[in-house]
Design an enzyme around this catalytic site. Structure first.
Site, PDB file in Angstrom:
ATOM      1  CD1 TRP A  36      -2.243  -1.891   0.372  1.00  0.00           C
ATOM      2  CD2 TRP A  36      -3.561  -0.739   1.790  1.00  0.00           C
ATOM      3  NE1 TRP A  36      -3.437  -2.635   0.105  1.00  0.00           N
ATOM      4  CE2 TRP A  36      -4.305  -1.759   1.134  1.00  0.00           C
ATOM      5  CE3 TRP A  36      -3.756   0.239   2.738  1.00  0.00           C
ATOM      6  CZ2 TRP A  36      -5.316  -1.908   1.849  1.00  0.00           C
ATOM      7  CZ3 TRP A  36      -5.172   0.039   3.450  1.00  0.00           C
ATOM      8  CH2 TRP A  36      -5.877  -1.156   2.915  1.00  0.00           C
ATOM      9  CE  LYS A  37       4.546   1.279  -4.271  1.00  0.00           C
ATOM     10  NZ  LYS A  37       5.217   1.841  -5.545  1.00  0.00           N
ATOM     11  CG  HIS A 123       9.799  -0.855  -2.859  1.00  0.00           C
ATOM     12  ND1 HIS A 123       9.883   0.215  -3.531  1.00  0.00           N
ATOM     13  CD2 HIS A 123       8.742  -1.576  -3.235  1.00  0.00           C
ATOM     14  CE1 HIS A 123       8.832   0.113  -4.473  1.00  0.00           C
ATOM     15  NE2 HIS A 123       8.188  -0.959  -4.354  1.00  0.00           N
ATOM     16  CD  GLU A 125       7.970   3.570  -4.439  1.00  0.00           C
ATOM     17  OE1 GLU A 125       7.240   3.476  -5.417  1.00  0.00           O
ATOM     18  OE2 GLU A 125       7.351   3.235  -3.211  1.00  0.00           O
ATOM     19  CD  GLU A 193       8.488  -4.153  -6.658  1.00  0.00           C
ATOM     20  OE1 GLU A 193       7.219  -4.235  -6.690  1.00  0.00           O
ATOM     21  OE2 GLU A 193       9.060  -3.192  -5.944  1.00  0.00           O
ATOM     22  N   GLY A 199       4.437   1.894 -11.063  1.00  0.00           N
ATOM     23  CA  GLY A 199       3.743   3.257 -11.096  1.00  0.00           C
ATOM     24  C   GLY A 199       3.634   3.687 -12.549  1.00  0.00           C
ATOM     25  CB  SER A 238       2.787  -1.381 -14.230  1.00  0.00           C
ATOM     26  OG  SER A 238       3.098   0.080 -13.994  1.00  0.00           O
ATOM     27  N   GLY A 259       1.641  -3.135  -6.279  1.00  0.00           N
ATOM     28  CA  GLY A 259       1.205  -1.562  -5.760  1.00  0.00           C
ATOM     29  C   GLY A 259      -0.085  -0.905  -5.854  1.00  0.00           C
ATOM     30  N   GLY A 260      -0.133  -0.014  -6.657  1.00  0.00           N
ATOM     31  CA  GLY A 260      -1.502   0.822  -6.680  1.00  0.00           C
ATOM     32  C   GLY A 260      -2.848  -0.050  -6.954  1.00  0.00           C
TER      33      GLY A 260
END
Length: 277
Positions: A36-37, A123, A125, A193, A199, A238, A259-260
């Site tokens: 969910w970040k 990750h 990020e 990833e 994203g 994605s 992710g999203g």
């Protein structure tokens, strides 16, 4: 081919590990994990309840594990609501130390105490935004193991690295430097990833994913023997309901780190349904 304009098409390098026995992963129980970040509040419990109810109801017989990694503030209430359902909770990061003067950090032991069974480490990020090195990622994975958590170790190349034909060397280099030597299939999951796909709506072709996952599997077998042959390798970047079935059917893809699309139960469950037969 890409789903949108992206980095130029360039074939991935093929694995060079001659003599390694590479398992195709078909006997490995897949995992769909939702990251969910920095999203979600108390009201988001409704999404977890929808996943729980589906996992206990119409999707109960699917041969797949389900995991959600919400912000740390939500792990305890989500874990309480999901108890007994089989839906697992994970943290999104942890500090290498079990406790101490580390303001704002959270230890693997704290995550487990809150109800998590796993934690995502490395990750892209975190590597990019916080400058985390593979050595630091390895220390966090070791902390996860110390606390009895599964470490989901993320690896992946940037757009520039991909364009330069460095995908496999970068990914396998991160793998070797980030995964603790004591790792087993029960304690460690690898998540590939491609950074340029996260994203962006872009995805590599199934053949490209197959080549990278084959290289990862080969190195896992070289490093960990029979345990490496059984470790789950997730694809992330994605992943959406409309491409999940194709990606999950690729050899050596044992699930997804989403992710999203994991923020809405309907989208997340549509990805889980990629394993319907």
């Amino acid at each position: 081919m890409f789903t949108d304009a992206g980095p130029p098409e360039r074939p991935y390098e093929r694995p060079q590990h001659e003599g390694s026995m590479v398992k195709d992963g078909r006997g490995i129980r897949p995992l769909i994990a939702g990251n969910w970040k920095m999203n979600g509040r108390k009201a988001s419990l409704a999404e977890v309840l929808a996943v729980r109810d589906a996992h206990m109801g119409p999707l109960a017989d699917l041969p797949v594990d389900i995991m959600i990694a919400p912000p740390a503030t939500l792990i305890a209430p989500f874990a309480a609501s999901a108890e007994g359902s089989g839906v697992q909770l994970a943290g999104q990061d942890c500090h290498p130390e079990p406790s101490g003067a580390h303001t704002g950090d959270i230890s693997a032991e704290m995550l487990r105490d809150a109800g998590a069974t796993a934690v995502i480490v490395g990750h892209s990020e975190r590597r990019a935004d916080h400058g985390e090195t593979s050595a630091e990622v390895r220390a966090k994975a070791e902390a996860a193991h110390r606390a009895g958590l599964v470490a989901i170790v993320c690896i992946g190349e940037t757009k520039d690295q991909r364009s330069a034909g460095e995908t496999v060397s970068v990914v396998c280099g991160q793998l070797k430097e980030s995964v603790p030597a004591s790792s087993t299939a029960a304690t460690t999951v690898i998540a590939y990833e491609p950074v340029w796909a996260i994203g962006t709506g872009l995805t590599p072709t199934p053949d490209d994913v197959k080549a990278v996952h084959a290289a990862i599997r080969s190195d896992l077998v070289t490093l960990f023997g029979s345990e490496g042959a059984k470790m789950r390798i997730l694809y992330g970047g994605s992943v959406k309901p409309d491409n999940a079935a194709t990606l999950m059917a690729v050899e050596n893809v044992n699930g997804a780190l989403v992710g999203g699309a994991s923020l809405k139960a309907s989208d997340f469950l549509a990805i889980v349904r990629a394993y319907e037969r």
